[in-house]
Motif scaffolding. Sequence first.
Motif, PDB file in Angstrom:
ATOM      1  N   ILE A 288       0.823  -1.216   0.000  1.00  0.00           N
ATOM      2  CA  ILE A 288       0.000   0.000   0.000  1.00  0.00           C
ATOM      3  C   ILE A 288       0.855   1.264   0.000  1.00  0.00           C
TER       4      ILE A 288
ATOM      5  N   PHE B 271       0.568   6.458  -1.147  1.00  0.00           N
ATOM      6  CA  PHE B 271      -0.360   5.372  -0.826  1.00  0.00           C
ATOM      7  C   PHE B 271      -1.141   4.936  -2.068  1.00  0.00           C
TER       8      PHE B 271
ATOM      9  N   TRP C  34      -4.341   2.809  -2.493  1.00  0.00           N
ATOM     10  CA  TRP C  34      -5.443   2.160  -1.779  1.00  0.00           C
ATOM     11  C   TRP C  34      -6.361   1.370  -2.721  1.00  0.00           C
TER      12      TRP C  34
ATOM     13  N   ALA D  98      -7.097  -2.290  -1.636  1.00  0.00           N
ATOM     14  CA  ALA D  98      -7.791  -2.273  -0.342  1.00  0.00           C
ATOM     15  C   ALA D  98      -9.211  -1.741  -0.490  1.00  0.00           C
ATOM     16  N   ASP D  99      -9.389  -0.711  -1.311  1.00  0.00           N
ATOM     17  CA  ASP D  99     -10.735  -0.174  -1.546  1.00  0.00           C
ATOM     18  C   ASP D  99     -11.660  -1.249  -2.093  1.00  0.00           C
TER      19      ASP D  99
ATOM     20  N   PHE E  61      -5.053   4.043   7.442  1.00  0.00           N
ATOM     21  CA  PHE E  61      -5.982   2.949   7.147  1.00  0.00           C
ATOM     22  C   PHE E  61      -7.289   3.145   7.915  1.00  0.00           C
TER      23      PHE E  61
ATOM     24  N   ARG F 199      -9.401   5.974   6.661  1.00  0.00           N
ATOM     25  CA  ARG F 199     -10.043   5.699   5.372  1.00  0.00           C
ATOM     26  C   ARG F 199     -11.201   4.704   5.505  1.00  0.00           C
ATOM     27  N   TYR F 200     -11.026   3.706   6.376  1.00  0.00           N
ATOM     28  CA  TYR F 200     -12.011   2.618   6.431  1.00  0.00           C
ATOM     29  C   TYR F 200     -12.737   2.494   7.767  1.00  0.00           C
TER      30      TYR F 200
END
Length: 218
Positions: A92, A99, A101, A104-105, A153, A156-157
């Motif tokens: 990542i 980054f 993402w 991961a997204d 992280f 973002r999530y």
Amino acid sequence: LNRKPILIFWITTVLALASASGGGAILLGYKESARGAVDSTGGVTPPLPPSRPPLLAVNADLASSNDPASTAAAIKAAGFSWVRQEFRWSEIESQPGAFDWSVADALVGASYSQSLPIIAVLLTSPRWTHPPTHSSTAPPDSPDDFARFASGFANRYGSQVDVYQIWDEPNLSSGWGDGNPSAAGYAALLQAGYTAIHAADSQATVLAAGLAPTVETG
């Protein structure tokens, strides 16, 4: 003197006391299991706790699927309540502050779309965080670098992920950069990650890494 009635009396008394003690233990355990349940009957004995489905989790690599959402749906249909998915810091943030993402997204989105909660395992470190001779499973030289990644992280999530695990099997050489495992080193990494994640997602649950059965003596 006939001792038989006296003996029978004492045996009966002991059995009665044992029965009462066992019954008390059963009742205590029952009340403990029912803690938090609302007694709608008004009685002294709490009701049975509500029936809960088993909370089963499965290890999966949704990234290896051509259709992560369909894979997540199949996992849920099989009766699993959680999916444990790894997110590799080394992939990542391969360069400091840069980054990517995208993967991961896709994984978080696929799982969230199927109402399948993720246990996000944050692990592996980029080459720029430690000597190049170390493998990606080595911890970073500075836990603060990992903390910044964990914070990013969680920021973002945080609305989609509730549970985070810091690293995996750090008690193995293979899980600690092929070096000697270090309890103190892992504790520092865990503390840094825990603090950063909670600063970004105050309701998060942060798990310590799972430890592997091992005969290693390092």
